[in-house]
Write a protein that holds these residues in place. Structure first.
Motif, PDB file in Angstrom:
ATOM      1  N   SER A 186       0.816  -1.211   0.222  1.00 13.60           N
ATOM      2  CA  SER A 186       0.114  -0.083  -0.219  1.00 13.60           C
ATOM      3  C   SER A 186       0.963   1.192  -0.044  1.00 13.60           C
ATOM      4  O   SER A 186       2.135   1.045   0.353  1.00 13.60           O
ATOM      5  CB  SER A 186      -0.819  -0.264   1.150  1.00 13.60           C
ATOM      6  OG  SER A 186      -0.111   0.273   2.240  1.00 13.60           O
ATOM      7  N   ASP A 187       0.157   2.192  -0.382  1.00 16.13           N
ATOM      8  CA  ASP A 187       1.254   3.576  -0.344  1.00 16.13           C
ATOM      9  C   ASP A 187       1.663   3.812   1.229  1.00 16.13           C
ATOM     10  O   ASP A 187       2.557   4.399   1.207  1.00 16.13           O
ATOM     11  CB  ASP A 187       0.448   4.915  -0.704  1.00 16.13           C
ATOM     12  CG  ASP A 187      -1.094   4.852  -0.044  1.00 16.13           C
ATOM     13  OD1 ASP A 187      -1.474   4.056   0.674  1.00 16.13           O
ATOM     14  OD2 ASP A 187      -1.663   6.090  -0.328  1.00 16.13           O
ATOM     15  N   GLU A 188       0.806   3.501   2.151  1.00 13.31           N
ATOM     16  CA  GLU A 188       1.221   3.550   3.738  1.00 13.31           C
ATOM     17  C   GLU A 188       2.372   2.757   3.973  1.00 13.31           C
ATOM     18  O   GLU A 188       3.606   3.209   4.460  1.00 13.31           O
ATOM     19  CB  GLU A 188       0.127   3.416   4.424  1.00 13.31           C
ATOM     20  CG  GLU A 188      -0.933   4.457   4.373  1.00 13.31           C
ATOM     21  CD  GLU A 188      -2.175   4.095   5.510  1.00 13.31           C
ATOM     22  OE1 GLU A 188      -2.247   2.919   5.999  1.00 13.31           O
ATOM     23  OE2 GLU A 188      -2.931   4.970   5.607  1.00 13.31           O
ATOM     24  N   ASP A 189       2.337   1.406   3.437  1.00  9.17           N
ATOM     25  CA  ASP A 189       3.459   0.537   3.648  1.00  9.17           C
ATOM     26  C   ASP A 189       4.890   1.231   3.009  1.00  9.17           C
ATOM     27  O   ASP A 189       5.813   1.041   3.676  1.00  9.17           O
ATOM     28  CB  ASP A 189       3.156  -0.766   3.182  1.00  9.17           C
ATOM     29  CG  ASP A 189       1.979  -1.535   3.710  1.00  9.17           C
ATOM     30  OD1 ASP A 189       1.684  -1.066   4.859  1.00  9.17           O
ATOM     31  OD2 ASP A 189       1.707  -2.618   3.306  1.00  9.17           O
ATOM     32  N   LEU A 190       4.613   1.620   1.606  1.00 12.58           N
ATOM     33  CA  LEU A 190       5.656   2.241   0.853  1.00 12.58           C
ATOM     34  C   LEU A 190       6.582   3.241   1.771  1.00 12.58           C
ATOM     35  O   LEU A 190       7.714   3.121   1.623  1.00 12.58           O
ATOM     36  CB  LEU A 190       5.337   2.540  -0.423  1.00 12.58           C
ATOM     37  CG  LEU A 190       6.301   2.986  -1.352  1.00 12.58           C
ATOM     38  CD1 LEU A 190       7.321   2.064  -1.864  1.00 12.58           C
ATOM     39  CD2 LEU A 190       5.728   3.603  -2.684  1.00 12.58           C
ATOM     40  N   HIS A 191       5.660   4.213   2.057  1.00 19.61           N
ATOM     41  CA  HIS A 191       6.274   5.255   3.074  1.00 19.61           C
ATOM     42  C   HIS A 191       6.988   4.780   4.223  1.00 19.61           C
ATOM     43  O   HIS A 191       7.993   5.318   4.637  1.00 19.61           O
ATOM     44  CB  HIS A 191       5.294   6.340   3.181  1.00 19.61           C
ATOM     45  CG  HIS A 191       4.809   7.278   2.034  1.00 19.61           C
ATOM     46  ND1 HIS A 191       5.909   7.905   1.263  1.00 19.61           N
ATOM     47  CD2 HIS A 191       3.750   7.400   1.358  1.00 19.61           C
ATOM     48  CE1 HIS A 191       5.498   8.359   0.191  1.00 19.61           C
ATOM     49  NE2 HIS A 191       4.011   8.137   0.303  1.00 19.61           N
ATOM     50  N   TRP A 192       6.250   3.638   4.778  1.00 17.16           N
ATOM     51  CA  TRP A 192       6.748   3.252   6.117  1.00 17.16           C
ATOM     52  C   TRP A 192       8.373   2.511   5.707  1.00 17.16           C
ATOM     53  O   TRP A 192       9.142   2.839   6.509  1.00 17.16           O
ATOM     54  CB  TRP A 192       5.903   2.282   6.669  1.00 17.16           C
ATOM     55  CG  TRP A 192       6.367   1.892   8.024  1.00 17.16           C
ATOM     56  CD1 TRP A 192       5.913   2.499   9.282  1.00 17.16           C
ATOM     57  CD2 TRP A 192       7.200   0.774   8.444  1.00 17.16           C
ATOM     58  NE1 TRP A 192       6.548   1.974  10.199  1.00 17.16           N
ATOM     59  CE2 TRP A 192       7.357   0.927  10.226  1.00 17.16           C
ATOM     60  CE3 TRP A 192       8.144  -0.148   8.109  1.00 17.16           C
ATOM     61  CZ2 TRP A 192       8.218   0.047  10.482  1.00 17.16           C
ATOM     62  CZ3 TRP A 192       8.793  -0.996   8.589  1.00 17.16           C
ATOM     63  CH2 TRP A 192       9.088  -1.038   9.933  1.00 17.16           C
ATOM     64  N   LEU A 193       8.389   1.807   4.574  1.00 14.01           N
ATOM     65  CA  LEU A 193       9.718   1.460   4.284  1.00 14.01           C
ATOM     66  C   LEU A 193      10.732   2.318   3.815  1.00 14.01           C
ATOM     67  O   LEU A 193      11.816   2.134   3.927  1.00 14.01           O
ATOM     68  CB  LEU A 193       9.544   0.101   3.240  1.00 14.01           C
ATOM     69  CG  LEU A 193       8.724  -1.039   3.867  1.00 14.01           C
ATOM     70  CD1 LEU A 193       8.347  -1.940   2.930  1.00 14.01           C
ATOM     71  CD2 LEU A 193       9.533  -1.768   4.973  1.00 14.01           C
ATOM     72  N   MET A 194      10.201   3.198   2.874  1.00 14.46           N
ATOM     73  CA  MET A 194      11.182   3.976   2.201  1.00 14.46           C
ATOM     74  C   MET A 194      11.298   5.345   2.527  1.00 14.46           C
ATOM     75  O   MET A 194      12.180   6.216   1.972  1.00 14.46           O
ATOM     76  CB  MET A 194      10.864   3.886   0.803  1.00 14.46           C
ATOM     77  CG  MET A 194      10.580   2.481   0.091  1.00 14.46           C
ATOM     78  SD  MET A 194      12.089   1.442   0.136  1.00 14.46           S
ATOM     79  CE  MET A 194      12.753   2.297  -1.486  1.00 14.46           C
ATOM     80  N   GLY A 195      10.376   5.822   3.372  1.00  9.23           N
ATOM     81  CA  GLY A 195      10.262   7.257   3.758  1.00  9.23           C
ATOM     82  C   GLY A 195       9.691   7.942   2.749  1.00  9.23           C
ATOM     83  O   GLY A 195       8.862   7.548   2.232  1.00  9.23           O
ATOM     84  N   GLY A 196       9.770   9.340   2.968  1.00 10.23           N
ATOM     85  CA  GLY A 196       8.830  10.307   2.284  1.00 10.23           C
ATOM     86  C   GLY A 196       9.228  10.350   0.891  1.00 10.23           C
ATOM     87  O   GLY A 196      10.481  10.163   0.512  1.00 10.23           O
ATOM     88  N   GLY A 197       8.574  11.254   0.090  1.00 12.94           N
ATOM     89  CA  GLY A 197       8.940  11.352  -1.361  1.00 12.94           C
ATOM     90  C   GLY A 197       7.836  10.862  -2.207  1.00 12.94           C
ATOM     91  O   GLY A 197       6.740  10.181  -1.968  1.00 12.94           O
ATOM     92  N   PRO A 198       7.951  11.154  -3.628  1.00 14.69           N
ATOM     93  CA  PRO A 198       7.036  10.653  -4.591  1.00 14.69           C
ATOM     94  C   PRO A 198       6.849   9.201  -4.765  1.00 14.69           C
ATOM     95  O   PRO A 198       7.982   8.453  -4.814  1.00 14.69           O
ATOM     96  CB  PRO A 198       7.244  11.296  -5.969  1.00 14.69           C
ATOM     97  CG  PRO A 198       8.413  12.468  -5.388  1.00 14.69           C
ATOM     98  CD  PRO A 198       8.902  12.151  -4.204  1.00 14.69           C
ATOM     99  N   ILE A 199       5.479   8.753  -4.804  1.00 14.37           N
ATOM    100  CA  ILE A 199       5.393   7.460  -4.895  1.00 14.37           C
ATOM    101  C   ILE A 199       6.008   6.809  -5.968  1.00 14.37           C
ATOM    102  O   ILE A 199       6.655   5.663  -5.899  1.00 14.37           O
ATOM    103  CB  ILE A 199       3.973   7.158  -4.895  1.00 14.37           C
ATOM    104  CG1 ILE A 199       3.349   7.307  -3.474  1.00 14.37           C
ATOM    105  CG2 ILE A 199       3.810   5.560  -5.356  1.00 14.37           C
ATOM    106  CD1 ILE A 199       1.746   7.106  -3.369  1.00 14.37           C
ATOM    107  N   ASP A 200       6.278   7.366  -7.172  1.00  9.96           N
ATOM    108  CA  ASP A 200       6.943   6.863  -8.359  1.00  9.96           C
ATOM    109  C   ASP A 200       8.316   6.534  -8.070  1.00  9.96           C
ATOM    110  O   ASP A 200       8.842   5.454  -8.358  1.00  9.96           O
ATOM    111  CB  ASP A 200       6.794   7.697  -9.504  1.00  9.96           C
ATOM    112  CG  ASP A 200       5.443   7.576 -10.219  1.00  9.96           C
ATOM    113  OD1 ASP A 200       4.649   6.843  -9.840  1.00  9.96           O
ATOM    114  OD2 ASP A 200       5.016   8.438 -11.205  1.00  9.96           O
TER     115      ASP A 200
END
Length: 307
Positions: A186-200
């Protein structure tokens, strides 16, 4: 066969008694369990590797496996209790309180790994089982052992409140993502793992870790599939949302079922996914998830409901 590996538990869902009192009702669930049931309902030959209790809740899980045609011969059975997850809903969104100490699922170890996977051509792993030991070590060992010969999909389905040792958890997830061919976040999982920034940008950085397909879901916005040389976005289906329990799990099943139908759910096949094939897989996942969120609890559709 697609072998799903992870938690099978009982979701205690909020209900009202005839007298109007708040109560909880037991429903078979768990992220990986939900994906296994959804896959079987979509007509895919499916097995489940998990820790399964002999208690009354374990019997309930076993009945659901059998009713839906999920092969539970890979499960490790014990008399330890079943994990319970008490669910509260706010505006249709679920929050969980887990009761998981010394349960049949939690106490699975690397010694319990299935030996003969001759009939298995793909693995799906994920869920809260990747956050707790010793079972997390078993699932990591399975993913890394099989990654050279079978397609592997991972959806960590991150629950930050369930993680006790973040450093250890991140190391495990990093290792499993590197072993995976397909990753769904999910977008929330992605940010938790990778930090802030554009999803792409974050999704492409995830591709650099090893997966060949990364799928990012953004709720009502839809889902985007990222590969090295292409990006495909599919809008979410418009439905009246009852609750979101099992939505992502059902999406995973639709994606896997579509790729399996196309004969591309293999180490070599994932790299050969075309734009049209990827769009079809994302679309089936989105359609299946839409049906699930339109009704209470994790109740994924059968193939004929998606025609």
């Amino acid at each position: 066969m697609i072998l799903c590996a992870g938690e099978a538990l009982i979701d205690m869902l909020p209900r009202k008694t005839e007298g109007g009192e708040a109560a909880f009702a037991p429903y078979a669930g768990g992220a990986v369990f939900n994906t296994a049931v959804a896959l079987a309902r979509l007509g895919v030959k499916t097995g489940m590797f998990t820790g399964l209790s002999t208690d009354l809740f374990g019997e309930q899980l076993s009945r659901v496996y059998d009713l839906n045609g999920v092969d539970r011969s890979f499960a490790v059975t014990s008399d330890r209790p079943t994990t319970l997850a008490f669910v509260t809903l706010t505006d249709g969104h679920a929050k969980y309180a887990f009761y998981d100490e010394n349960t049949a699922g939690r106490m699975l170890t690397p010694d319990d790994l299935p030996g003969d996977l001759t009939d298995v051509h793909a693995l799906f792993l994920g869920g809260i089982s990747l956050a707790v030991e010793p079972c997390a070590m078993a699932y990591e060992a399975l993913a890394t052992r099989e990654a050279k010969s079978r397609a592997v999909m991972i959806d960590p389905n991150i629950r930050p409140g369930f993680i006790r040792d973040e450093t250890r958890y991140r190391a495990r997830i990093d290792a499993m993502l590197a072993a995976a061919d397909i990753v769904k976040l999910s977008d929330e999982d992605l940010h938790w793992l990778m930090g802030g920034g554009p999803i792409d940008d974050l999704a492409r950085a995830m591709l650099d870790r090893g997966p060949r397909l990364v799928c990012i879901t953004e709720g009502a916005k839809g889902v985007t599939g990222y590969m090295a040389d292409r990006t495909v976005t599919v809008a979410a289906e418009r439905v009246e949302v009852v609750d979101t329990v099992g939505a992502g799990d059902t999406f995973n099943a639709g994606l896997l079922a579509s790729l399996d139908d196309a004969g591309l759910l293999s180490k070599q096949g994932v790299s050969a996914i075309s734009d049209d094939t990827l769009r079809a897989a994302l679309t089936l996942g989105a359609k299946a998830a839409a049906v699930t969120v339109s009704r209470a609890g994790a109740n994924p559709p059968r193939r004929e409901e998606l025609a």
